[in-house]
Write a protein that holds these residues in place. Structure first.
Motif, PDB file in Angstrom:
ATOM      1  N   LEU A 104       0.811  -1.223   0.000  1.00 28.52           N
ATOM      2  CA  LEU A 104       0.000   0.000   0.000  1.00 28.52           C
ATOM      3  C   LEU A 104       0.842   1.270   0.000  1.00 28.52           C
ATOM      4  O   LEU A 104       0.294   2.371  -0.054  1.00 28.52           O
ATOM      5  N   ARG A 105       2.170   1.110   0.065  1.00 32.44           N
ATOM      6  CA  ARG A 105       2.986   2.313   0.249  1.00 32.44           C
ATOM      7  C   ARG A 105       4.027   2.535  -0.842  1.00 32.44           C
ATOM      8  O   ARG A 105       4.800   3.475  -0.757  1.00 32.44           O
ATOM      9  N   GLY A 110      -4.023   5.159  -3.459  1.00 33.91           N
ATOM     10  CA  GLY A 110      -5.157   4.622  -4.205  1.00 33.91           C
ATOM     11  C   GLY A 110      -4.782   3.442  -5.091  1.00 33.91           C
ATOM     12  O   GLY A 110      -5.660   2.750  -5.599  1.00 33.91           O
ATOM     13  N   ILE A 111      -3.480   3.230  -5.314  1.00 34.73           N
ATOM     14  CA  ILE A 111      -3.066   2.071  -6.106  1.00 34.73           C
ATOM     15  C   ILE A 111      -2.152   1.201  -5.256  1.00 34.73           C
ATOM     16  O   ILE A 111      -1.167   1.686  -4.692  1.00 34.73           O
ATOM     17  N   GLY A 122       4.293   2.500 -10.144  1.00 33.77           N
ATOM     18  CA  GLY A 122       5.115   3.370  -9.311  1.00 33.77           C
ATOM     19  C   GLY A 122       6.310   3.944 -10.070  1.00 33.77           C
ATOM     20  O   GLY A 122       6.511   3.660 -11.246  1.00 33.77           O
ATOM     21  N   PRO A 123       7.082   4.778  -9.353  1.00 33.18           N
ATOM     22  CA  PRO A 123       8.129   5.572 -10.012  1.00 33.18           C
ATOM     23  C   PRO A 123       9.460   4.835 -10.195  1.00 33.18           C
ATOM     24  O   PRO A 123      10.421   5.426 -10.668  1.00 33.18           O
TER      25      PRO A 123
END
Ligand SMILES: [Zn+2]
Ligand SMILES: [Zn+2]
Length: 382
Positions: A104-105, A110-111, A122-123
């Motif tokens: 979740l982190r 929200g994703i 993610g990045p």
């Protein structure tokens, strides 16, 4: 550092980019020694996702730790590690419950779920590069044993495809002595075959239409089923006394197409429902997406399928879905490799320096005969 950079549909280049570095005290920096091209890279390579131009591919990575942040105390400089493709924090609810695939982190709010070099995940930059930043390194890095370099083509399968194949079989509910049909003889499908055999399946069938992939399936002890020679459902029925397989695994994904090349994202799902017995189980690890701008029709463009829910319900089947929580399995699969019980590198067709990535993408994307799995070695001269 050199890295494989996405430049637009069917274009990658090996470019000089700023070095990856440790950015937080919990990071490790890894010099990548083996990094795979994955089938899911091809969805992005083909421009079938919103993967941003300029980003680096690569989520199946092995390498040597060359630097650790101040807060890293388990992983040491000099360790050879496998990085699960899931980037996960280790202490959110889902990570604590062994669902690192839905951390979740590690993605935007929200994703749930994140990965290196992956659309919408993610990045995080990918590892088809000389250097890789591994966040939350004590949690994410799996330290490899002393034979890490000798067997790196085996251990590099621990980042994704071996655990993913294993997960497909686990989600199907396979018990020792049962039968399973695996749709897709690509790298993940063949890893699912290896997994099912290792778990004690009585009969493992692999459906594909490429001779090289079916040969690999046969080599590991599965029964190859060529769906260009007739209905795979009928062939499975012949193998299972007309009852259907106990279990099924979906290792193809949303770009499924028939032997004539017509794309239909419901094709494999429906063939699975038909070829698995009443009350059987299905594990779906092939990639399906909520949006697909390149989809062949309106339904597909919005991530919907013509799934035979009526038959599925009528037969009382169960289905598990989603990406693999690699950390649930990787340390055990590492031991199977270490002890010589499995050799997942049997599918590797090409070991190449990083410079040859653009050419390798082209061949692998075309599913050219003999290009079954590519391992890139950024530490080797081109
Ligand atoms: Zn992968
Ligand atoms: Zn987490």
């Amino acid at each position: 550092m050199k890295a494989v950079v996405y430049r637009g549909p069917r274009q990658v280049s090996v470019d000089e980019v700023p070095d990856a570095r440790t950015e937080k005290p919990t990071d490790a920096l890894v010099r990548v020694t083996a990094t795979n091209i994955c089938g899911s890279d091809l969805h992005m390579y083909e421009g079938r996702t919103d993967f941003e131009e300029g980003r680096i591919f690569g989520h199946e990575n092995v390498g040597e730790v060359i630097e650790v942040g101040d807060a890293v105390d388990k992983v040491k400089v000099g360790d050879m590690i496998s990085a699960p493709f899931n980037v996960a924090c280790g202490h959110c609810r889902n990570c604590e419950e062994q669902r690192t695939n839905y951390c979740l982190r590690a993605n935007k709010p929200g994703i749930a779920g994140a990965a290196y070099g992956f659309a919408d995940m993610g990045p995080w930059q990918g590892g088809q590069a000389e250097l890789l930043r591994v966040p939350w390194a004590d949690f994410n890095a799996l330290v490899l044993p002393e034979d890490a370099r000798d067997k790196q083509d085996d251990y590099v399968m621990l980042s994704d495809i071996f655990p993913t194949g294993w997960h497909a079989v686990k989600m199907s509910g396979l018990l020792p002595g049962e039968t399973i049909v695996i749709y897709g003889g690509g790298p993940v499908g063949n890893m699912a075959a290896l997994s099912a055999i290792t778990m004690g399946a009585a009969k493992v069938m692999v459906v594909d239409r490429h001779a090289d992939r079916l040969r690999l399936a046969q080599q590991v002890g599965a029964i190859p089923i060529d769906d260009s020679r007739g209905s795979p459902v009928e062939q499975v029925m012949e193998q299972t006394n007309g009852l259907g397989a106990d279990r099924g695994a979906e290792c193809v994904g949303y770009q499924a197409h028939d032997p004539q090349g017509h794309e239909d994202n419901s094709l494999i799902l429906n063939e699975l429902v038909q070829s698995v017995r009443f009350t059987g189980g299905i594990g779906t690890v092939g990639v399906y997406v909520p949006q697909d701008s390149g989809g062949p029709d309106d339904l597909a463009k919005h991530g919907k399928t013509r799934f035979d829910f009526g038959d599925f319900w009528f037969k009382g089947q169960a289905m598990g879905t989603g990406q693999c929580p690699v950390k649930r399995y990787n340390r055990y699969l590492r031991s199977l490799i270490r002890e010589g019980k499995v050799t997942p590198s049997w599918i590797v067709s090409h070991d190449l320096p990083l410079d040859q990535a653009p050419d390798a993408y082209k061949h692998f994307d075309a599913r050219e005969e003999g290009w079954t799995k590519v391992v890139l070695h950024p530490d080797q001269a081109g």
